[in-house]
Design an enzyme around this catalytic site. Structure first.
Site, short mmCIF file in Angstrom:
data_model
loop_
_atom_site.label_atom_id
_atom_site.label_comp_id
_atom_site.label_asym_id
_atom_site.label_seq_id
_atom_site.Cartn_x
_atom_site.Cartn_y
_atom_site.Cartn_z
N HIS A 81 -21.70 -19.54 8.89
CA HIS A 81 -23.02 -19.83 9.45
C HIS A 81 -23.91 -18.61 9.27
O HIS A 81 -23.50 -17.49 9.51
CB HIS A 81 -22.90 -20.16 10.94
CG HIS A 81 -24.22 -20.41 11.60
ND1 HIS A 81 -24.90 -21.60 11.45
CD2 HIS A 81 -25.01 -19.61 12.36
CE1 HIS A 81 -26.04 -21.52 12.11
NE2 HIS A 81 -26.13 -20.34 12.68
N ASP A 123 -27.47 -28.56 24.02
CA ASP A 123 -28.19 -27.46 23.37
C ASP A 123 -29.59 -27.88 22.95
O ASP A 123 -30.54 -27.12 23.07
CB ASP A 123 -27.39 -26.95 22.17
CG ASP A 123 -28.20 -25.92 21.38
OD1 ASP A 123 -28.50 -24.86 21.96
OD2 ASP A 123 -28.55 -26.19 20.22
N LYS A 146 -22.79 -25.42 18.50
CA LYS A 146 -22.95 -26.33 17.36
C LYS A 146 -21.85 -26.12 16.32
O LYS A 146 -21.36 -27.08 15.72
CB LYS A 146 -24.34 -26.13 16.74
CG LYS A 146 -25.43 -26.77 17.59
CD LYS A 146 -26.83 -26.41 17.14
CE LYS A 146 -27.18 -25.01 17.58
NZ LYS A 146 -28.60 -24.65 17.45
#
Ligand code: URA
Ligand code: CA
Length: 431
Positions: free
Chosen positions: A80, A159, A185
């Site tokens: 990420h 979120d 996530k």
């Protein structure tokens, strides 16, 4: 809720059951926004321990679906990035890492503001389809070690709600809140292990390296404390990564990089992140060995071949690899000429990213329509010398008139007479 707000306001530590209570009831609309806002502001000022942040992360994970990747054999390592300008890394990294036998099951998003998104970039390949079924996604990863899918699942809905509220209550910029938002996530999308590219500099969410390090440490500790081995690489985002900024232009740059002819910063970042991924996937017994394996697969063409296979598997046209001219091209190309000579001191990433967005390469709002062909290709990077009359970059545009863009760009490429020492590309690796 009143007691929980009061407790955090006074700097006390919340219990896991209290955090679960807040998230569950907020998602069910049983806690009003004004109370949630007060709690967020208390967290903003008083912070959270790792234990609290991990509890918040898992409460948000549990508010929605958690993707099950158990049908994929092997250790799934996800990567990420906290977002940057011209960050072509995933496009190179995914086939590169898959080519050494590590399964890459990637869920990606679209770009917003001055940062680009992997899905948009992939869609610059004619025919490429990111809307595949979960069954096909898993099948492709098992067969080819690689597939990329859009975020269709209902991941961490808490979120989404919290982020919208933070956005309007000046509470986005809190390290425990950012860390738990990102980690929720990633954990919900099903990876076993995680490599984070935490960017720092003018084009990054965390401008200052000290804040970036704090965010990276918090995310690594959250991951490790919930059983997801996590490593973070802190990398430079003062200037754009590589030369290309814009979707089709970045695909071209990714192909060049897989052919071992890419920009040195992009290549180095991919080797660095990639070797962390391969090592975490337990393919090699050291990072150095992983790096050699990746370098070898760039040299022998296997990584490029994997990219071709990946494109074909998701209905894209694989011939773009040998004939990059098949990618869509912008109508106009204009050179940005330097008025003076000197060393390049700064290419301000966020402003350059905004200029690319104004050309149509990025989204101003979530519903903006982007143009996959437009963007910028730098010819110089920080530290390079430029002579007056030389081109700094090429503007690829849909409109002929690019005067305003030129002015913005010239204001954000700063020259100096003295030799410029480049900042490091990688600041630190947090394990
Ligand atoms: N990105 C996220 O996903 N969440 C944040 O809170 C900040 C950046
Ligand atoms: Ca780039």
């Amino acid at each position: 809720m009143y007691d929980i707000i009061e407790k955090k306001r006074d700097g006390k530590i919340l219990k896991e059951i209290e955090i679960n209570y807040v998230i569950k009831n907020y998602v069910e609309h049983k806690i009003p926004d004004y109370q949630m806002s007060a709690l967020l502001m208390a967290i903003y000022f008083k912070g959270m321990t790792i234990k609290e942040s991990a509890a918040l992360t898992m409460a948000m994970v549990n508010s929605g679906e958690r993707i099950n990747l158990e049908d994929i054999t092997g250790i799934k390592v996800d990567k990420h990035s906290t977002g940057g300008v011209g960050d072509t890394t995933t496009i190179v990294l995914a086939p590169l890492v898959a080519s050494v036998g590590v399964p890459v099951a990637k869920m990606s998003g679209r770009g917003l503001g001055h940062t680009g998104g992997t899905l948009d970039k992939l869609e610059a390949i004619p025919g490429f389809n990111i809307e595949i079924s979960n069954e096909k996604f898993i099948k492709l990863v098992n067969e080819a070690n690689l597939a990329v899918i859009g975020q269709t699942a209902n991941l961490a809905p808490a979120d989404k709600l919290l982020y919208s509220l933070r956005d309007v209550t000046a509470t986005v910029n809190s390290i425990p809140l950012i860390a738990s938002s990102i980690m929720s996530k990633k954990i919900a999308s099903g990876a076993d292990r995680l490599v984070l590219d935490v960017k720092t500099g003018k084009g990054a969410f965390m401008e200052n390296p000290i804040d970036a390090k704090q965010l990276a440490k918090t995310m690594v500790e959250i991951g490790n404390s919930v059983g997801i081995k996590t490593v973070a690489v802190i990398s430079n985002m003062e200037e754009p990564l590589g030369y290309a900024i814009g979707n089709a232009l970045e695909i071209k740059e990714a192909v060049l990089t897989l052919k071992d002819r890419g920009p040195s910063d992009l290549t180095e970042l991919c080797l660095n992140l990639g070797s962390q991924m391969v090592y975490l996937a337990e393919k090699t017994s050291s990072i150095e060995e992983a790096r050699e394996l990746l370098k070898e697969n760039i040299k022998n063409g296997k990584a490029l071949l994997k990219f071709k296979e990946f494109i074909k598997n998701q209905s894209g046209d694989p011939t773009v690899i040998d004939k990059p001219n098949k990618l869509s091209k912008a109508k106009y190309k204009t050179e940005l000429i330097s008025n003076e000579s000197g060393y390049i001191k700064e290419i301000t990433a966020n402003e350059i990213g905004k200029a690319a967005m104004m050309l149509g390469a990025g989204r101003e709002r979530k519903d903006s329509v982007i143009n996959l062909a437009v963007g910028l290709v730098l010819h110089k990077k920080v530290g390079d010398f430029v002579k007056a009359g030389e081109s700094l970059l090429t503007i690829h545009s849909e409109e002929e008139d690019v005067k305003l863009i030129k002015t913005i760009l010239l204001n954000n490429i700063i020259l100096t007479e003295e030799v410029v020492e480049k900042l490091p590309l990688i600041y630190e690796i947090i394990k």
